[in-house]
Design an enzyme around this catalytic site. Structure first.
Site, mmCIF file in Angstrom:
data_model
loop_
_atom_site.group_PDB
_atom_site.id
_atom_site.type_symbol
_atom_site.label_atom_id
_atom_site.label_comp_id
_atom_site.label_asym_id
_atom_site.label_seq_id
_atom_site.Cartn_x
_atom_site.Cartn_y
_atom_site.Cartn_z
ATOM 1 N N ASN A 36 0.767 -1.118 0.095
ATOM 2 C CA ASN A 36 -0.097 0.037 -0.005
ATOM 3 C C ASN A 36 0.813 1.230 -0.028
ATOM 4 O O ASN A 36 0.565 2.311 -0.661
ATOM 5 C CB ASN A 36 -0.938 -0.019 1.231
ATOM 6 N N HIS B 96 -16.043 1.756 -14.847
ATOM 7 C CA HIS B 96 -15.806 1.242 -13.815
ATOM 8 C C HIS B 96 -17.035 0.254 -13.363
ATOM 9 O O HIS B 96 -16.744 -0.561 -12.355
ATOM 10 C CB HIS B 96 -15.481 2.034 -12.655
ATOM 11 N N ARG C 87 -5.738 1.756 -13.771
ATOM 12 C CA ARG C 87 -4.229 1.752 -13.592
ATOM 13 C C ARG C 87 -3.585 0.451 -13.009
ATOM 14 O O ARG C 87 -4.214 -0.288 -12.474
ATOM 15 C CB ARG C 87 -4.202 2.839 -12.346
ATOM 16 N N HIS D 127 -14.904 -4.545 0.160
ATOM 17 C CA HIS D 127 -14.913 -4.056 -1.198
ATOM 18 C C HIS D 127 -16.220 -3.814 -1.726
ATOM 19 O O HIS D 127 -16.569 -2.851 -2.652
ATOM 20 C CB HIS D 127 -14.312 -4.924 -2.004
ATOM 21 N N ARG E 215 -10.797 -5.101 -14.338
ATOM 22 C CA ARG E 215 -9.633 -5.729 -13.884
ATOM 23 C C ARG E 215 -9.726 -7.055 -13.910
ATOM 24 O O ARG E 215 -10.744 -7.440 -13.144
ATOM 25 C CB ARG E 215 -9.062 -5.344 -12.415
ATOM 26 N N TYR F 182 -11.703 -10.675 -1.723
ATOM 27 C CA TYR F 182 -12.402 -9.397 -1.856
ATOM 28 C C TYR F 182 -14.050 -9.689 -1.430
ATOM 29 O O TYR F 182 -14.476 -10.731 -1.862
ATOM 30 C CB TYR F 182 -12.459 -8.809 -3.051
ATOM 31 N N ARG G 296 -13.866 1.894 4.353
ATOM 32 C CA ARG G 296 -12.398 1.282 4.526
ATOM 33 C C ARG G 296 -11.368 1.964 4.259
ATOM 34 O O ARG G 296 -10.310 1.918 4.997
ATOM 35 C CB ARG G 296 -12.395 0.036 3.420
#
Length: 672
Positions: free
Chosen positions: A43, A419, A389, A577, A359, A453, A549
C-alpha cells in the site's frame, strides 16, 4: 471552529495504520500478521507512486505543510513496521524453530549452500554499475527495483562507490535453506549477496553495503484523449512510467552522510524525496515468505460455501428465471459467475453476450469463456477499460486475444473510465422473442481477487434491470445518452443527482418527524457535494453511518456540523470492497448495491452502476450483514473527530468478528 474535513492523504495513512495494527495483533496467526506487513508495504509503495507527487511538486505553503505531515506519519509507520518485524515476528518465528538469517552468524553448512546458490544462480542476474564522480553522469535506478549501494576502498586507500541490483524480479526473494536437526532456516537473497560481495569485488575492500530503492511517479495524463489513437497513447504512457520523476528514495538508516550525498548527486534527488528506511526494502515480497511447517501458523481456512438455489441439475438461467439470485463473495463460491458465462457460451439459444471488463485475472477464465462463446457462434461484445491503473497491459493483452476470436472490442472512452461491473446475456425464447439475463456486481470480473475481496453478485432476468442495462451498453457503442435510465443509478447519467435527491428526502423526512437514516458502506468518500449534503443531513438530525475502508475526508462528531455522523472502518482477513447505499425513506427502506464509491473520480469521471434491491429476502440478507459489521468489536475501528482510529474496545461483552460471523451465518443457512 474545528474543520469538518481532512486531506485525503492523511485519511489514507490512517487506513494503512489499521493494516499495521493487524500485523501487530497477537490474536492473528503469525503468518497472517506477516501478510498484513506485506499489505502495508505494498500500500505504501503505491502511495508514493500515485499520490505523493502533487505534494512534492506543490509550491504553496499548504502543500509544503501537508508534505511534512505526511512524511512524518510515514516515518512513524515505518518505524513501527520495523519494531513489529524485529521484536515480534522474527522472535516468534524462532520460537517455532524457523530462523530468519539477517545479522546473525550463518552456520558453516549454510555458508556453503548460499555460496553455491550465489555463484550458480544469483550471479547470472547481477549487474554492477560504478559511480564515477570525476565524470558525472545521470545514473538510473529502475522503478521499484532493489539495489545495494557499496562503498569500496582500494589497496591505496582510495574510496569509490558502486551499486548492484537485487534480482527479486527474477528469483524468489526468500530462500529456504537445509534443515538442521528440527530447525528450519530462511534467508533473503539480499543477505546472500551481502555475504558474497567478495566474489563481486575481489580486488577491493567492502567498507559498507546499504540497501536503496527508488519509487517513480506512475500517474499519467493524456492531454487529448479525443483525437488520434488512444490505445497507442496509453501504451506510450505505460512505457513512460519506467522513467517517471522520482518520488521516494529509500536508503538504509545506517548509511554514512558522505554516501548519502553521493546518492543524492548520482541519482539527481531532492532532499524531500530522500527517506531513511531499514536494511531491506520492498517488503511486499513477504506475501511469499516461506512457511516450512504449513499449515501451522497460518490463518483459518474458509472454503467458499455453496449457494443452494444454483446447486441443482437445471440450467443456471432457469434458476434465475424463477427468482433473482444474490451471492456474497468470498463467503460463497465465485464458480457460479464462471458457470453463468460458461453455460452462456454453449447454450444453443444464447445469441449474444455483452460485458464490461475493468480488472481481470492474468489467467482469466471469464475471458476464455467469452472466446469460446464467440467460437460457438455467439455475438460477443466486450467493453475493455484499458485505462485501469496498473492493469493496462493485462487488459490490452486480453482484448487482443479476444479480438483474434472474433469478439467485438470497445476500448476506453475519452475522458471517462468505465468502472461498472455488468454483463447482459440475450437468449431466444418461444416465438422468436428474446429474454435477457443480467449480472451486476460490486466487484470486478476477476476470479483471483474474488477469493479475498468481499463483494456482492446479483443475477436477474427482471426487465426493470435488463431494460436499463441495454441502454448502458447502447451508450458504450454510440457514445450517446439517447434514453433515460429509470431503475439503475448510473454515474455519468443520473447517479450523483439521484443520490443527492435521496439524501434530501431523508432531510425532509427528519424535519417532518419521520424515520430518517442513511448508511453508506464504501471504499472511499471525498466528493465535496456529497460530503456537504451529508453534513446538511447531520444538521437536520438524520442519523448518518459511514462504513469506509479507505479514504474518508469528512470528520464525524463535530458539534453543529457532523455530530450525527458516525464513521467506522473494518480491516480484517478479507478486503472490504462491497458498496451499499441504504436509506430509511420514512420506513419504506431503499437499498442499492454499487460499483461506485462516494469519491469525485467515481461520481464525476466514471461510468458506474448502482442497482436497487427490491426483494425483501435479499434486503434482509444485506441488513443482516450490515448489522453483523456494526456489532463487530474486534476488527471494526471507530474514526474520531480528528480522523484517527480509536483503539478497538474488545472488552464490551463477547468478542464479535463480523467476517467470521458472516461466514458462519451463511453456512448455517445452508444447513437449515
Amino acid at each position: 471552529m474545528q474543520q469538518n474535513t481532512i486531506p485525503s492523504e492523511i485519511s489514507w495513512l490512517s487506513f494503512n495504520s489499521c493494516v499495521l495494527d493487524e500485523a501487530n495483533d497477537p490474536g492473528n496467526p503469525l503468518y497472517e500478521r506477516i501478510k498484513f506487513l506485506a499489505i502495508h508495504s505494498s500500500n505504501l509503495d503505491e502511495f508514493f507512486r500515485v499520490k505523493i507527487n502533487k505534494l512534492l511538486k506543490g509550491n504553496s505553503e499548504k502543500d509544503t505543510a501537508l508534505l511534512v505531515q505526511v512524511l512524518s506519519e510515514v516515518n512513524l509507520q515505518q518505524n513501527k513496521f520495523g519494531v513489529i518485524w524485529k521484536d515480534t515476528i522474527v522472535p516468534e518465528l524462532a520460537e517455532n524453530k524457523i530462523i530468519f538469517y539477517e545479522n546473525q552468524e550463518i552456520k558453516k553448512k549454510h555458508l556453503d549452500e548460499i555460496e553455491y546458490y550465489f555463484k550458480s544462480i544469483i550471479l547470472s542476474y547481477i549487474q554492477v554499475v560504478y559511480i564515477t564522480e570525476n565524470t558525472p553522469k545521470a545514473y538510473f535506478l529502475n522503478n521499484r527495483g532493489l539495489y545495494l549501494l557499496v562503498k569500496l576502498k582500494d589497496t591505496y586507500g582510495a574510496f569509490s562507490y558502486a551499486y548492484l541490483n537485487i534480482p527479486s524480479d527474477k528469483l524468489e526473494r526468500y530462500k529456504q535453506l537445509q534443515r538442521i536437526a528440527e530447525t528450519n532456516y530462511i534467508i533473503s537473497i539480499d543477505t546472500i549477496i551481502r555475504k558474497c560481495l567478495s566474489f563481486v569485488f575481489p580486488l577491493e575492500e567492502v567498507v559498507s553495503c546499504n540497501a536503496i530503492k527508488l519509487n517513480r511517479d506512475e500517474n499519467y495524463e493524456i492531454l487529448d484523449e479525443t483525437s488520434g489513437d488512444l490505445i497507442a497513447k496509453i501504451e506510450a504512457k505505460i512505457e513512460e512510467r519506467k522513467s517517471g520523476s522520482s518520488t521516494r528514495f529509500l536508503y538504509d538508516f545506517n548509511m554514512d552522510p558522505e554516501t548519502v550525498l553521493v546518492c543524492k548527486k548520482a541519482f539527481q534527488l531532492h532532499e524531500n524525496e530522500m527517506i531513511k528506511g531499514g536494511s531491506h526494502h520492498n517488503l511486499f515480497d513477504l506475501f511469499r515468505f516461506p512457511n516450512p511447517i504449513k499449515p501451522r501458523l497460518q490463518g483459518e481456512s474458509y472454503p467458499a460455501l455453496k449457494h443452494l438455489p444454483f446447486e441443482n441439475n437445471t440450467s443456471i438461467f432457469e434458476t434465475i428465471d424463477k427468482q433473482s439470485q444474490l451471492i456474497h463473495f468470498p463467503y460463497q463460491s465465485y464458480h457460479y459467475v464462471l458457470q453463468f458465462f460458461n453455460q452462456a457460451a454453449i447454450h444453443k439459444n444464447v445469441t449474444e453476450i455483452k460485458i464490461t471488463l475493468y480488472r481481470i485475472s492474468s489467467q482469466s477464465l471469464i475471458a476464455n469463456a467469452l472466446i469460446s462463446a464467440a467460437k460457438n457462434g455467439k455475438k460477443v461484445t466486450v467493453f475493455v477499460e484499458v485505462k485501469a491503473r496498473f492493469d493496462e497491459n493485462n487488459n490490452l493483452y486480453w482484448s487482443k486475444e479476444m479480438e483474434k476470436a472474433g469478439i467485438k472490442i470497445i476500448y476506453s472512452m475519452p475522458n471517462l473510465k468505465v468502472h461498472a461491473k455488468v454483463a447482459l446475456v440475450t437468449m431466444k425464447k418461444e416465438q422468436g422473442r428474446s429474454r435477457f439475463y443480467s449480472y451486476l456486481s460490486t466487484g470486478n470480473f476477476n476470479e483471483t481477487t474474488a477469493s479475498v475481496y468481499s463483494d456482492f453478485g446479483f443475477f436477474t432476468s427482471e426487465e426493470k434491470y435488463t431494460t436499463d442495462l441495454k441502454k448502458v451498453f447502447a451508450f458504450f457503442k454510440t457514445k450517446e445518452k439517447a434514453a433515460a435510465i429509470k431503475n439503475l443509478l448510473v454515474a455519468g447519467f443520473n447517479m450523483k443527482e439521484k443520490l443527492m435527491e435521496l439524501i434530501d428526502q431523508e432531510i425532509a423526512n427528519s424535519k417532518a418527524g419521520k424515520k430518517a437514516a442513511i448508511l453508506l458502506k464504501v471504499n472511499g468518500i471525498d466528493e465535496e457535494e456529497i460530503i456537504n449534503k451529508l453534513i446538511e443531513a447531520s444538521q437536520a438530525g438524520v442519523e448518518v453511518i459511514l462504513l469506509v475502508r479507505g479514504i474518508c475526508t469528512v470528520l464525524p462528531g463535530i458539534k453543529n456540523s457532523t455530530e450525527n455522523i458516525k464513521i467506522y472502518r473494518i480491516v480484517d482477513m478479507f478486503l472490504e470492497h462491497a458498496r451499499i447505499y441504504r436509506f430509511a425513506n420514512g420506513g419504506k427502506e431503499k437499498i442499492y448495491l454499487s460499483s461506485a464509491d462516494m469519491s469525485s473520480r467515481n461520481l464525476n469521471r466514471r461510468i458506474e452502476v448502482a442497482f436497487p434491491i427490491h426483494d425483501g429476502f435479499h434486503k434482509a440478507e444485506i441488513n443482516t450483514i450490515i448489522q453483523l459489521q456494526l456489532e463487530d468489536n474486534t476488527k471494526k475501528r471507530n474514526i474520531n473527530s480528528k480522523g484517527l482510529n480509536d483503539p478497538i474496545n474488545s472488552n464490551s461483552g463477547n468478542p464479535r468478528r463480523s467476517q467470521r460471523e458472516i461466514y458462519n451465518w451463511i453456512a448455517q443457512k445452508n444447513n437449515v
